[in-house]
Each structure stands twice: as C-alpha cells, then as structure tokens.
Design a protein around this motif. Structure first.
Motif, PDB file in Angstrom:
ATOM      1  N   MET A   1       0.713  -1.053  -0.075  1.00 53.13           N
ATOM      2  CA  MET A   1       0.081  -0.122   0.044  1.00 53.13           C
ATOM      3  C   MET A   1       0.777   1.259  -0.065  1.00 53.13           C
ATOM      4  O   MET A   1       0.592   2.337  -0.500  1.00 53.13           O
ATOM      5  CB  MET A   1      -0.925  -0.059   1.274  1.00 53.13           C
ATOM      6  CG  MET A   1      -2.413  -0.003   1.116  1.00 53.13           C
ATOM      7  SD  MET A   1      -2.779  -0.246  -0.569  1.00 53.13           S
ATOM      8  CE  MET A   1      -4.618   0.508  -0.288  1.00 53.13           C
ATOM      9  N   GLU A   2       1.890   1.046   0.718  1.00 53.90           N
ATOM     10  CA  GLU A   2       2.925   2.296   0.807  1.00 53.90           C
ATOM     11  C   GLU A   2       3.397   2.676  -0.473  1.00 53.90           C
ATOM     12  O   GLU A   2       3.814   3.889  -0.980  1.00 53.90           O
ATOM     13  CB  GLU A   2       4.006   2.008   1.846  1.00 53.90           C
ATOM     14  CG  GLU A   2       4.898   3.273   1.929  1.00 53.90           C
ATOM     15  CD  GLU A   2       4.256   4.366   2.858  1.00 53.90           C
ATOM     16  OE1 GLU A   2       4.566   5.544   2.810  1.00 53.90           O
ATOM     17  OE2 GLU A   2       3.154   3.914   3.568  1.00 53.90           O
TER      18      GLU A   2
ATOM     19  N   ILE B   1       1.869   2.290  -3.356  1.00 53.95           N
ATOM     20  CA  ILE B   1       0.962   2.974  -4.203  1.00 53.95           C
ATOM     21  C   ILE B   1       0.806   4.303  -4.003  1.00 53.95           C
ATOM     22  O   ILE B   1       0.836   5.368  -4.775  1.00 53.95           O
ATOM     23  CB  ILE B   1      -0.372   2.165  -4.213  1.00 53.95           C
ATOM     24  CG1 ILE B   1      -0.317   0.810  -4.630  1.00 53.95           C
ATOM     25  CG2 ILE B   1      -1.496   2.802  -4.710  1.00 53.95           C
ATOM     26  CD1 ILE B   1      -1.546   0.085  -4.445  1.00 53.95           C
ATOM     27  N   LYS B   2       0.886   4.616  -2.723  1.00 57.15           N
ATOM     28  CA  LYS B   2       0.940   5.980  -2.047  1.00 57.15           C
ATOM     29  C   LYS B   2       1.936   6.972  -2.491  1.00 57.15           C
ATOM     30  O   LYS B   2       1.807   8.176  -3.056  1.00 57.15           O
ATOM     31  CB  LYS B   2       0.627   6.154  -0.674  1.00 57.15           C
ATOM     32  CG  LYS B   2      -0.712   5.688  -0.189  1.00 57.15           C
ATOM     33  CD  LYS B   2      -0.435   5.958   1.438  1.00 57.15           C
ATOM     34  CE  LYS B   2      -1.672   5.233   2.044  1.00 57.15           C
ATOM     35  NZ  LYS B   2      -1.767   5.332   3.642  1.00 57.15           N
ATOM     36  N   ASP B   3       3.162   6.221  -2.635  1.00 55.86           N
ATOM     37  CA  ASP B   3       4.392   7.044  -3.086  1.00 55.86           C
ATOM     38  C   ASP B   3       4.512   7.365  -4.505  1.00 55.86           C
ATOM     39  O   ASP B   3       4.905   8.246  -4.906  1.00 55.86           O
ATOM     40  CB  ASP B   3       5.548   6.141  -2.704  1.00 55.86           C
ATOM     41  CG  ASP B   3       5.648   6.249  -1.175  1.00 55.86           C
ATOM     42  OD1 ASP B   3       5.406   7.156  -0.436  1.00 55.86           O
ATOM     43  OD2 ASP B   3       6.496   5.141  -0.640  1.00 55.86           O
ATOM     44  N   ASN B   4       3.761   6.529  -5.398  1.00 54.14           N
ATOM     45  CA  ASN B   4       3.620   6.778  -6.819  1.00 54.14           C
ATOM     46  C   ASN B   4       2.381   6.886  -7.360  1.00 54.14           C
ATOM     47  O   ASN B   4       2.246   6.622  -8.583  1.00 54.14           O
ATOM     48  CB  ASN B   4       4.349   5.268  -7.379  1.00 54.14           C
ATOM     49  CG  ASN B   4       5.922   4.920  -6.914  1.00 54.14           C
ATOM     50  OD1 ASN B   4       6.548   5.913  -7.187  1.00 54.14           O
ATOM     51  ND2 ASN B   4       6.113   3.865  -6.357  1.00 54.14           N
ATOM     52  N   ILE B   5       1.596   7.446  -6.686  1.00 55.63           N
ATOM     53  CA  ILE B   5       0.095   7.655  -7.173  1.00 55.63           C
ATOM     54  C   ILE B   5       0.124   8.693  -8.430  1.00 55.63           C
ATOM     55  O   ILE B   5      -0.777   8.364  -9.331  1.00 55.63           O
ATOM     56  CB  ILE B   5      -0.842   8.193  -6.075  1.00 55.63           C
ATOM     57  CG1 ILE B   5      -2.282   8.356  -6.553  1.00 55.63           C
ATOM     58  CG2 ILE B   5      -0.460   9.768  -5.718  1.00 55.63           C
ATOM     59  CD1 ILE B   5      -2.878   6.725  -6.734  1.00 55.63           C
TER      60      ILE B   5
END
Length: 135
Positions: A1-2, A4-8
């Motif tokens: 999940m982290e 995805i947040k970093d590369n949204i």
C-alpha cells in the motif's frame, strides 16, 4: 500500500496515457485529445500554384517541404520551440472551377500534447501571410 501512495502520480499519469491510446484505437481517431488547428482558404488557381505554395511554405519557415502529386498534398514540419516540440503541417489542394481550395492542418508532433500555446494557429497565420506575398 505504501508503494501505491508514493507513486500515485505516475500510476495516474500512465493510466491516463493508456486510456487515451485505447480510445484512439477503438474510435479510429488518431488525433483524439491532440492539439491541432485546421483552416480552409480559397485562392485563384493557375499553372504555378504548386510552386507558389511550396515557396510560401518554405518562406513561412517550414522544413522538409514535400509535395505528393497523387494525393495533392504538401507535407512539412517545423522545428523545436519552447511552446511545442514540433508540428506536422499538411496542406491539401482541392480544385474547384477556377479556384483552388487549400485545407491547412497543423498538428503537434508529440502524440500526447493536448495544448500548443497557440503555435498551430501561428503556423497558419505565417503560411497565409507568405502565401499572400507569393501570390
């Protein structure tokens, strides 16, 4: 999940490009969401029209001016600028009675450029100005 947040941003960016590409393929509209300018003008027709048009395109600053006699189209490009990478220029000649209809199309060379900062319209205006001088 982290991850995805970093590369949204990149995920959304590439997803958008993929969606645009799929829509272009499905609808068979290769210029969908692509910056372009089209204009049609009429000029008087004579035996020197082709050479006059070619001269006007060269004077307007277009590069690699080429005429396809089968399609009655001129093709050219512009050079790199800060407002766009480059543009493809196409001028199609359509004969009418004593006149010649010219269909001008300037389209950005980079396929996902959706805004051109007015460069495509400027290409037409430069072409039209030089065409008036030559004719």
């Amino acid at each position: 999940m982290e991850m995805i947040k970093d590369n949204i941003f990149w995920i959304l960016f590439f997803t958008t490009l993929i969606i645009i590409s799929v829509v272009r393929i499905i609808t068979r509209r290769p210029n969908f969401m692509r910056s372009m300018y089209e204009q049609t003008i009429e000029i008087s027709s004579n035996e020197k029209s082709v050479s006059s048009l070619q001269e006007a395109m060269k004077r307007a600053g277009f590069k690699d001016v080429d005429f396809n006699s089968e399609d009655k189209k001129f093709h050219a490009t512009t050079s790199f600028s800060m407002s766009s990478w480059f543009e493809h220029i196409e001028v199609k000649m359509i004969p009418l009675d004593n006149k010649l209809q010219l269909h001008f199309c300037s389209i950005c060379g980079y396929p996902y450029q959706i805004y051109d900062w007015g460069k495509n319209k400027q290409n037409f205006e430069r072409f039209q100005k030089e065409l008036i001088k030559v004719m």
